[in-house]
Design an enzyme around this catalytic site. Sequence first.
Site, PDB file in Angstrom:
ATOM      1  N   ARG A  19       3.168 -25.872 -19.678  1.00 38.37           N
ATOM      2  CA  ARG A  19       2.826 -24.736 -18.941  1.00 38.37           C
ATOM      3  C   ARG A  19       1.468 -24.305 -18.851  1.00 38.37           C
ATOM      4  O   ARG A  19       0.789 -23.893 -17.775  1.00 38.37           O
ATOM      5  CB  ARG A  19       3.847 -23.497 -19.558  1.00 38.37           C
ATOM      6  CG  ARG A  19       3.227 -22.378 -18.924  1.00 38.37           C
ATOM      7  CD  ARG A  19       4.290 -21.146 -18.920  1.00 38.37           C
ATOM      8  NE  ARG A  19       5.124 -20.905 -20.085  1.00 38.37           N
ATOM      9  CZ  ARG A  19       4.587 -20.625 -21.321  1.00 38.37           C
ATOM     10  NH1 ARG A  19       3.511 -20.446 -21.573  1.00 38.37           N
ATOM     11  NH2 ARG A  19       5.499 -20.723 -22.391  1.00 38.37           N
ATOM     12  N   TYR A  48      -2.025 -12.122   6.212  1.00 38.47           N
ATOM     13  CA  TYR A  48      -0.914 -12.915   6.097  1.00 38.47           C
ATOM     14  C   TYR A  48       0.443 -12.047   5.738  1.00 38.47           C
ATOM     15  O   TYR A  48       0.082 -11.236   4.676  1.00 38.47           O
ATOM     16  CB  TYR A  48      -0.995 -13.890   5.217  1.00 38.47           C
ATOM     17  CG  TYR A  48       0.442 -14.810   4.765  1.00 38.47           C
ATOM     18  CD1 TYR A  48       1.137 -15.641   5.963  1.00 38.47           C
ATOM     19  CD2 TYR A  48       1.227 -14.931   3.783  1.00 38.47           C
ATOM     20  CE1 TYR A  48       2.227 -16.396   5.600  1.00 38.47           C
ATOM     21  CE2 TYR A  48       2.130 -15.169   3.504  1.00 38.47           C
ATOM     22  CZ  TYR A  48       2.643 -16.134   4.477  1.00 38.47           C
ATOM     23  OH  TYR A  48       4.200 -16.794   4.240  1.00 38.47           O
ATOM     24  N   ASP A  86      -8.995 -16.218   1.301  1.00 44.30           N
ATOM     25  CA  ASP A  86      -7.811 -17.298   1.626  1.00 44.30           C
ATOM     26  C   ASP A  86      -8.472 -18.218   2.619  1.00 44.30           C
ATOM     27  O   ASP A  86      -8.542 -17.646   3.673  1.00 44.30           O
ATOM     28  CB  ASP A  86      -6.677 -16.485   1.961  1.00 44.30           C
ATOM     29  CG  ASP A  86      -5.271 -17.160   2.264  1.00 44.30           C
ATOM     30  OD1 ASP A  86      -5.548 -18.503   2.665  1.00 44.30           O
ATOM     31  OD2 ASP A  86      -4.126 -16.433   1.995  1.00 44.30           O
ATOM     32  N   LYS A 107       0.700 -25.521   3.034  1.00 51.63           N
ATOM     33  CA  LYS A 107       0.531 -25.990   4.488  1.00 51.63           C
ATOM     34  C   LYS A 107      -0.449 -27.129   4.636  1.00 51.63           C
ATOM     35  O   LYS A 107       0.219 -28.364   4.479  1.00 51.63           O
ATOM     36  CB  LYS A 107      -0.256 -24.698   5.083  1.00 51.63           C
ATOM     37  CG  LYS A 107       0.226 -23.337   4.671  1.00 51.63           C
ATOM     38  CD  LYS A 107       1.536 -22.953   5.344  1.00 51.63           C
ATOM     39  CE  LYS A 107       2.077 -21.749   4.712  1.00 51.63           C
ATOM     40  NZ  LYS A 107       1.442 -20.523   4.438  1.00 51.63           N
TER      41      LYS A 107
HETATM   42  C1  LIG Z   1       1.499 -19.512   3.594  1.00 55.99           C
HETATM   43  C2  LIG Z   1       0.356 -18.509   3.340  1.00 55.99           C
HETATM   44  C3  LIG Z   1       0.112 -17.835   2.110  1.00 55.99           C
HETATM   45  C4  LIG Z   1       1.428 -17.870   0.959  1.00 55.99           C
HETATM   46  O1  LIG Z   1       1.680 -19.138   0.687  1.00 55.99           O
HETATM   47  P1  LIG Z   1       3.002 -19.557   0.183  1.00 55.99           P
HETATM   48  O2  LIG Z   1       2.709 -20.854  -0.412  1.00 55.99           O
HETATM   49  O3  LIG Z   1       4.078 -19.635   1.248  1.00 55.99           O
HETATM   50  O4  LIG Z   1       3.500 -18.640  -0.953  1.00 55.99           O
HETATM   51  C5  LIG Z   1      -0.763 -17.073   1.905  1.00 55.99           C
HETATM   52  N1  LIG Z   1      -1.863 -16.975   2.932  1.00 55.99           N
HETATM   53  C6  LIG Z   1      -1.759 -17.620   3.923  1.00 55.99           C
HETATM   54  C7  LIG Z   1      -2.993 -17.391   4.960  1.00 55.99           C
HETATM   55  C8  LIG Z   1      -0.570 -18.299   4.442  1.00 55.99           C
HETATM   56  O5  LIG Z   1      -0.610 -18.831   5.447  1.00 55.99           O
END
Ligand SMILES: *Cc1c(COP(=O)(O)O)cnc(C)c1O
Length: 382
Positions: free
Chosen positions: A48, A101, A171, A196
């Site tokens: 962990r 998001y 982000d 993604k």
């Molecule tokens: C998908 C996404 C998130 C969240 O990520 P997860 O892996 O689905 O928890 C955060 N910010 C953006 C811009 C995203 O596209």
Amino acid sequence: MDIKKSTISVRSGLNIDEQHGCVVPPITLSTTYNFFGLNQPRLYDYSRRKNPTRDIAQQTLSDLEYGKNTIMTSSGMSAIYLICSAFLEPHDLLIAPHDCYGGTYRLLDALHKKGICKVLFIDQNDTKILLESLIYKPKLIFIETPSNPMLRIVDIYNICKLQKNILYVVDNTFMTPVFQNPLMLGADLVVHSCSKYLNGHSDLIAGAVVSKDTYISDKLAWWGNTLGITSSAFDSYQLLRGIRTLMPRVYQQQKNTKNIISFCQKQSQINTLYYPGLSSHPGHRIACKQQSGFGSIFSFELKGTKNMLLQFLQSLKLFTLAESFGGVESLIAHPATMTHAAMPESARKRAGINDMLLRISVGLEDSDDLIADLAQAFKSIE
Ligand SMILES: *Cc1c(COP(=O)(O)O)cnc(C)c1O
């Protein structure tokens, strides 16, 4: 030696296995590690806290983002939660984009309501509002550019130099480290949803926080272990495998997008097309300055009625109606009822997301086929 991103993606962690000479680093699933002797732990004691497979994936992300250190988490959301846990007290203010998001909006709004920290959602492109918000002495400014799903662009460099003693977090999920490196533009932390493009095959949920310096990342590592939201060995391995092909994937997807955008520009059934690569896009100039590509997501407003939208979606064969983006397969989403359903209607309106808006994530299929599919779907609602 200045190693290029393709080389980092492909070669990170190769040939480190001394036992068998494995070229691909083996996945270490063990949760626990024997001690050399009493009070003599190894580098690893419990997975962990620290795991060899996760370490390789983290190092790869650090290298791609020009960061010092990375903490990989169980999801993009937990990566954002980790940052809030590590750096915010109940009286601290976090400033976030009003069009972030949907999941981020839900998380930050819930943390605010629970009194974990204070959150203010603003239009970060409105310089007056942004400067005014500094009166409240924000502890953290959270940036998302391009935004989802409107592809609004904000100037990372300009925001990050506003004031010292603020933690600037970007982000970078949309651009990936291939097209944008926020740490080079003044940010302290970069967040990724690895679910993604980074993984790219729509078969992994994971996240990451890349830090500019070790003081910040030590704190994140402590909280990551304490909360227990570090990514599993298997997920870390899966991410590393996805990253091997990151560069060719995002470039080809971008190339496909260019072709599709050219086609869409000629479509009379499209009201507005949102893609930062278009010179008519309000953020185009800033995008050219801070990005080295425009990516493979675009959105548009369909002209007509709700029924036509339904018919259009039903006619598509090569664009799957689904959440998420960045995988090898093309997807289409209806933000108002899908990705941004967690936003109250008023907030959605404020962010410019109307009911006729559709977002497309372009995959690696042949762009001729994708265009032909769109063409027949448009024809079906003529
Ligand atoms: C998908 C996404 C998130 C969240 O990520 P997860 O892996 O689905 O928890 C955060 N910010 C953006 C811009 C995203 O596209």
